[in-house]
Design a protein around this motif. Sequence first.
Motif, short mmCIF file in Angstrom:
data_model
loop_
_atom_site.label_atom_id
_atom_site.label_comp_id
_atom_site.label_asym_id
_atom_site.label_seq_id
_atom_site.Cartn_x
_atom_site.Cartn_y
_atom_site.Cartn_z
N GLN A 318 0.85 -1.19 0.00
CA GLN A 318 0.00 0.00 0.00
C GLN A 318 0.89 1.24 0.00
N VAL A 319 0.70 2.12 -0.96
CA VAL A 319 1.50 3.35 -1.02
C VAL A 319 0.67 4.59 -0.73
N LYS A 320 -0.67 4.45 -0.79
CA LYS A 320 -1.57 5.54 -0.45
C LYS A 320 -2.64 5.00 0.51
N GLN A 321 -3.03 5.82 1.48
CA GLN A 321 -4.08 5.41 2.41
C GLN A 321 -5.37 5.16 1.64
N ALA A 322 -5.92 3.96 1.80
CA ALA A 322 -7.17 3.62 1.12
C ALA A 322 -7.81 2.44 1.83
N ASP A 323 -9.14 2.46 1.94
CA ASP A 323 -9.88 1.36 2.57
C ASP A 323 -9.36 1.06 3.97
N GLY A 324 -8.86 2.07 4.65
CA GLY A 324 -8.37 1.88 6.00
C GLY A 324 -6.99 1.27 6.08
N ILE A 325 -6.34 1.01 4.96
CA ILE A 325 -5.02 0.39 4.95
C ILE A 325 -3.96 1.49 4.87
N ARG A 326 -3.04 1.49 5.82
CA ARG A 326 -2.05 2.55 5.87
C ARG A 326 -0.88 2.27 4.92
N PRO A 327 -0.20 3.31 4.44
CA PRO A 327 0.95 3.13 3.55
C PRO A 327 2.03 2.27 4.19
N GLY A 328 2.65 1.44 3.37
CA GLY A 328 3.69 0.54 3.83
C GLY A 328 3.19 -0.86 4.15
N THR A 329 1.87 -1.05 4.22
CA THR A 329 1.31 -2.36 4.52
C THR A 329 1.47 -3.30 3.33
N VAL A 330 2.03 -4.46 3.56
CA VAL A 330 2.19 -5.47 2.51
C VAL A 330 0.92 -6.32 2.50
N ILE A 331 0.10 -6.13 1.48
CA ILE A 331 -1.21 -6.79 1.47
C ILE A 331 -1.18 -8.15 0.77
N ASN A 332 -0.15 -8.42 -0.03
CA ASN A 332 0.04 -9.79 -0.49
C ASN A 332 1.48 -10.03 -0.88
N ARG A 333 1.89 -11.29 -0.77
CA ARG A 333 3.25 -11.70 -1.11
C ARG A 333 3.22 -13.07 -1.76
N THR A 334 4.04 -13.28 -2.77
CA THR A 334 4.19 -14.60 -3.36
C THR A 334 5.67 -14.87 -3.62
N ALA A 335 6.00 -16.14 -3.70
CA ALA A 335 7.35 -16.57 -4.08
C ALA A 335 7.22 -17.86 -4.87
N VAL A 336 7.72 -17.87 -6.08
CA VAL A 336 7.72 -19.11 -6.88
C VAL A 336 8.91 -19.94 -6.43
N LEU A 337 8.62 -21.10 -5.87
CA LEU A 337 9.67 -21.98 -5.35
C LEU A 337 10.12 -23.00 -6.37
N GLU A 338 9.20 -23.41 -7.25
CA GLU A 338 9.55 -24.39 -8.28
C GLU A 338 8.60 -24.26 -9.45
N ARG A 339 9.16 -24.34 -10.66
CA ARG A 339 8.36 -24.25 -11.89
C ARG A 339 8.98 -25.25 -12.87
N THR A 340 8.24 -26.33 -13.16
CA THR A 340 8.83 -27.38 -13.99
C THR A 340 7.71 -28.17 -14.67
N VAL A 341 8.10 -29.26 -15.33
CA VAL A 341 7.16 -30.15 -16.01
C VAL A 341 7.24 -31.52 -15.36
N VAL A 342 6.08 -32.12 -15.07
CA VAL A 342 6.03 -33.46 -14.49
C VAL A 342 5.19 -34.36 -15.39
N ASP A 343 5.27 -35.66 -15.13
CA ASP A 343 4.66 -36.64 -16.04
C ASP A 343 3.21 -36.96 -15.72
N ALA A 344 2.70 -36.51 -14.57
CA ALA A 344 1.33 -36.84 -14.22
C ALA A 344 0.75 -35.79 -13.28
N GLN A 345 -0.58 -35.69 -13.30
CA GLN A 345 -1.26 -34.78 -12.38
C GLN A 345 -1.01 -35.23 -10.94
#
Length: 356
Positions: A318-345
Amino acid sequence: MIRKKPRREESPDHAEPARLLPAPGDPHLWLDRHLLLEEHLMHEIRSTVSAPVPASSRRPARRLLLIGVPVTAAALAGAFAFTALTNSEGGGPAAATPPPVAAPVVRVEPGSTARLASTVEHIAAAASAGTTPGPGPGQYVYIKSEVSYLSVSHTDADDSMAMVQPLHIREVWNSPDGKQGWLDEPGYKPKGGITLDTNVEPTLGGASYDYLRTLPTDPDVLLKKIYEETEGQGNSPDQEAFTTVGDLLGEELVPAKLSAALYRAAAKIPGVVVVDHAQDGAGREGIALAHVDQKGGDRTEWIFDPGTYAYLGSRAVQVKQADGIRPGTVINRTAVLERTVVDAQKQRPGAQGTRA
């Protein structure tokens, strides 16, 4: 969705006694908050049944579950307890949904266009050199991520505190044509996962590897197509274009040439900047390409390794105050740990080819 407040109706037999009784006390939550909370819970119920999931619902980004709805701690606990009881497949109970935690707060680092062109070229060059083979018949694209998304913007007890999901593992398997797939997200989906099988034809909003292979690799032509296909969606055309590219980076295996073209196209979106220091969901430091949602006030950051320029994950701050969320709040985070091809679901990478 706009919900009208229900109008209370009484039968003639009950009207007179009702007038003689004292006025009821104020409810613990205002009616509009009850309705929004109820709507959220019903959304959670619908989202966890075992029906096939259309391709367009695969996008995991922008999970703002109760934005702008302050709730008490008791109501919040009740919401998650109720979700845990209904988060099941085949009628049986699932593992309890973990309670939300306070969102991290970071210093908002300014972005700049000074090194945008050179940074994007480094990123595009790294993407062009990608060596992950494409899936063949019967194989699946497998992506394992660590994720956390916003749950509520703030509580009644502390109107400056946003609550997010604890970081947790999310695994996705998708066939090359996008018609078969599986999602396993313990604590947030029924035990063992849910099917992603669908008959919906792939689009930019619900892509497949085969579909991505058909897209143009000229950045200008590609960006035009993105704007045309996402017209009327999101908070603004520029924000939706940036979000669409970001969704492809997160849970798709993008062919190398197209991946490079996506980055070069994204650099042409007005408002895109470079942020020198950012951190993905796994705590890895990197450099970011970022864009601010002018309506929501949050900045989406795609984070890359500062040495290899490989994609690491994403963050929304959040970089601007909005919906009650103050600037600097991290509202989501992701990290891709593995991306590959496998032989079965449901098969995980490894010497033994373990199954989920």
